[in-house]
Scaffold this active site. Sequence first.
Site, PDB file in Angstrom:
ATOM      1  N   ASN A 155      39.007  36.128  48.021  1.00  0.00           N
ATOM      2  CA  ASN A 155      40.066  36.448  47.062  1.00  0.00           C
ATOM      3  C   ASN A 155      41.424  35.956  47.567  1.00  0.00           C
ATOM      4  O   ASN A 155      42.248  35.518  46.767  1.00  0.00           O
ATOM      5  CB  ASN A 155      40.105  37.947  46.760  1.00  0.00           C
ATOM      6  CG  ASN A 155      39.185  38.319  45.612  1.00  0.00           C
ATOM      7  OD1 ASN A 155      39.331  37.806  44.513  1.00  0.00           O
ATOM      8  ND2 ASN A 155      38.226  39.177  45.888  1.00  0.00           N
ATOM      9  N   ARG A 167      46.337  57.088  60.797  1.00  0.00           N
ATOM     10  CA  ARG A 167      46.391  56.207  59.628  1.00  0.00           C
ATOM     11  C   ARG A 167      47.856  55.898  59.274  1.00  0.00           C
ATOM     12  O   ARG A 167      48.201  54.755  58.963  1.00  0.00           O
ATOM     13  CB  ARG A 167      45.677  56.903  58.453  1.00  0.00           C
ATOM     14  CG  ARG A 167      45.382  56.001  57.278  1.00  0.00           C
ATOM     15  CD  ARG A 167      44.600  56.745  56.209  1.00  0.00           C
ATOM     16  NE  ARG A 167      43.284  57.186  56.639  1.00  0.00           N
ATOM     17  CZ  ARG A 167      42.193  56.429  56.620  1.00  0.00           C
ATOM     18  NH1 ARG A 167      42.237  55.196  56.165  1.00  0.00           N
ATOM     19  NH2 ARG A 167      41.034  56.906  57.021  1.00  0.00           N
ATOM     20  N   ARG A 224      40.490  49.502  54.012  1.00  0.00           N
ATOM     21  CA  ARG A 224      41.052  50.736  54.549  1.00  0.00           C
ATOM     22  C   ARG A 224      41.695  51.559  53.433  1.00  0.00           C
ATOM     23  O   ARG A 224      42.336  51.006  52.537  1.00  0.00           O
ATOM     24  CB  ARG A 224      42.135  50.441  55.596  1.00  0.00           C
ATOM     25  CG  ARG A 224      41.668  49.658  56.798  1.00  0.00           C
ATOM     26  CD  ARG A 224      40.731  50.401  57.701  1.00  0.00           C
ATOM     27  NE  ARG A 224      41.284  51.640  58.240  1.00  0.00           N
ATOM     28  CZ  ARG A 224      40.595  52.483  58.994  1.00  0.00           C
ATOM     29  NH1 ARG A 224      39.333  52.243  59.281  1.00  0.00           N
ATOM     30  NH2 ARG A 224      41.169  53.575  59.442  1.00  0.00           N
ATOM     31  N   ILE A 225      41.514  52.864  53.502  1.00  0.00           N
ATOM     32  CA  ILE A 225      42.239  53.779  52.621  1.00  0.00           C
ATOM     33  C   ILE A 225      43.676  53.852  53.124  1.00  0.00           C
ATOM     34  O   ILE A 225      43.911  54.043  54.320  1.00  0.00           O
ATOM     35  CB  ILE A 225      41.574  55.170  52.631  1.00  0.00           C
ATOM     36  CG1 ILE A 225      40.157  55.063  52.064  1.00  0.00           C
ATOM     37  CG2 ILE A 225      42.413  56.179  51.876  1.00  0.00           C
ATOM     38  CD1 ILE A 225      39.291  56.271  52.336  1.00  0.00           C
ATOM     39  N   LEU A 226      44.631  53.674  52.211  1.00  0.00           N
ATOM     40  CA  LEU A 226      46.042  53.661  52.581  1.00  0.00           C
ATOM     41  C   LEU A 226      46.640  55.065  52.469  1.00  0.00           C
ATOM     42  O   LEU A 226      46.313  55.821  51.547  1.00  0.00           O
ATOM     43  CB  LEU A 226      46.801  52.689  51.686  1.00  0.00           C
ATOM     44  CG  LEU A 226      46.402  51.223  51.904  1.00  0.00           C
ATOM     45  CD1 LEU A 226      46.849  50.369  50.731  1.00  0.00           C
ATOM     46  CD2 LEU A 226      46.973  50.688  53.212  1.00  0.00           C
ATOM     47  N   ASN A 257      45.283  45.965  43.897  1.00  0.00           N
ATOM     48  CA  ASN A 257      43.973  45.818  44.537  1.00  0.00           C
ATOM     49  C   ASN A 257      42.980  45.254  43.525  1.00  0.00           C
ATOM     50  O   ASN A 257      43.107  45.498  42.326  1.00  0.00           O
ATOM     51  CB  ASN A 257      43.478  47.191  45.010  1.00  0.00           C
ATOM     52  CG  ASN A 257      42.107  47.144  45.666  1.00  0.00           C
ATOM     53  OD1 ASN A 257      41.849  46.309  46.529  1.00  0.00           O
ATOM     54  ND2 ASN A 257      41.216  48.032  45.261  1.00  0.00           N
ATOM     55  N   HIS A 302      38.979  45.482  42.579  1.00  0.00           N
ATOM     56  CA  HIS A 302      37.793  46.300  42.839  1.00  0.00           C
ATOM     57  C   HIS A 302      36.608  45.711  42.060  1.00  0.00           C
ATOM     58  O   HIS A 302      36.756  45.373  40.879  1.00  0.00           O
ATOM     59  CB  HIS A 302      38.051  47.751  42.407  1.00  0.00           C
ATOM     60  CG  HIS A 302      36.854  48.627  42.584  1.00  0.00           C
ATOM     61  ND1 HIS A 302      36.522  49.176  43.805  1.00  0.00           N
ATOM     62  CD2 HIS A 302      35.896  49.014  41.712  1.00  0.00           C
ATOM     63  CE1 HIS A 302      35.402  49.868  43.670  1.00  0.00           C
ATOM     64  NE2 HIS A 302      35.007  49.793  42.414  1.00  0.00           N
ATOM     65  N   ASP A 337      41.049  53.921  43.990  1.00  0.00           N
ATOM     66  CA  ASP A 337      40.485  53.222  42.823  1.00  0.00           C
ATOM     67  C   ASP A 337      40.847  53.884  41.493  1.00  0.00           C
ATOM     68  O   ASP A 337      40.098  53.771  40.512  1.00  0.00           O
ATOM     69  CB  ASP A 337      38.948  53.111  42.934  1.00  0.00           C
ATOM     70  CG  ASP A 337      38.510  52.309  44.140  1.00  0.00           C
ATOM     71  OD1 ASP A 337      39.299  51.482  44.625  1.00  0.00           O
ATOM     72  OD2 ASP A 337      37.371  52.499  44.602  1.00  0.00           O
ATOM     73  N   ALA A 349      34.621  36.036  38.708  1.00  0.00           N
ATOM     74  CA  ALA A 349      35.588  36.678  37.800  1.00  0.00           C
ATOM     75  C   ALA A 349      36.796  37.221  38.570  1.00  0.00           C
ATOM     76  O   ALA A 349      37.935  37.122  38.101  1.00  0.00           O
ATOM     77  CB  ALA A 349      34.896  37.792  37.015  1.00  0.00           C
TER      78      ALA A 349
END
Length: 204
Positions: free
Chosen positions: A14, A67, A93-95, A109, A111, A147, A175
């Site tokens: 990407n 984090r 990673r979860i921000l 982002n 997904h 998400d 896509a």
Amino acid sequence: LKKVGVLISGSGTNLQSLIDATRDPSQHIGAEIVIVISNKPNVEGLKRAEKAGIKTVVVKHTDYPSREEFDAAMTVELIAAGVEIVCLAGFMRILSNTFVNLWRGHLINVHPSLLPSFKGAHAHKDVLAAGVRVSGCTVHFVETDIDSGAIIEQAAVPVLPHDTVESLQERVKIAEHRIFPLALKYLATERIHLNDDNSITWNY
Ligand code: 3YE
């Protein structure tokens, strides 16, 4: 041109689509990638950035006690590079809330499912287990809730009878590589604005 920072964790396909689109004058993306940050060393995505002459930084999450501190180290690099828009391109990673609130409205982002269905890190596996005949991908603003941010662009892709995670992923990625640069264009050219109530205002 808006200055973009891209966060990656892996192969960077990407990222490559964003590099190619932003450098194609006919696409009028209105953005240039000024820095690529990876939380993992030696990944293929870093080589793609280097090949394109883009500054790279490795910020290893394992080097930080929390984090919040890992995210703060990325913010230092992004601000030093003059970044105005942050793209997550296979960044795994979860921000933290602090990072998301700092960049809110300027942080997107991609997904690999048609959100709000199939959130999480195993979307293709979950899609195949559910037996749905259509999947796809979503570019969304990043919110603290994973998400769940406002949807900027989506594309649908068929799920075929003998699909595996790999074959479905390959079809969905085609896509992703089309809609991620498109969503970046909407944001960089100020055609979209994220409101406080998580709705998007479309200016055209
Ligand atoms: N953070 C927030 N909101 C979002 N990060 C991403 C999207 C997004 C976000 O909408 N606040 C899987 C992450 C899921 C996971 O649990 N990761 C672990 C580490 C796993 C590893 O290092 O391999 C963790 O603790 O973060 C980007 C997509 C996140 C994918």
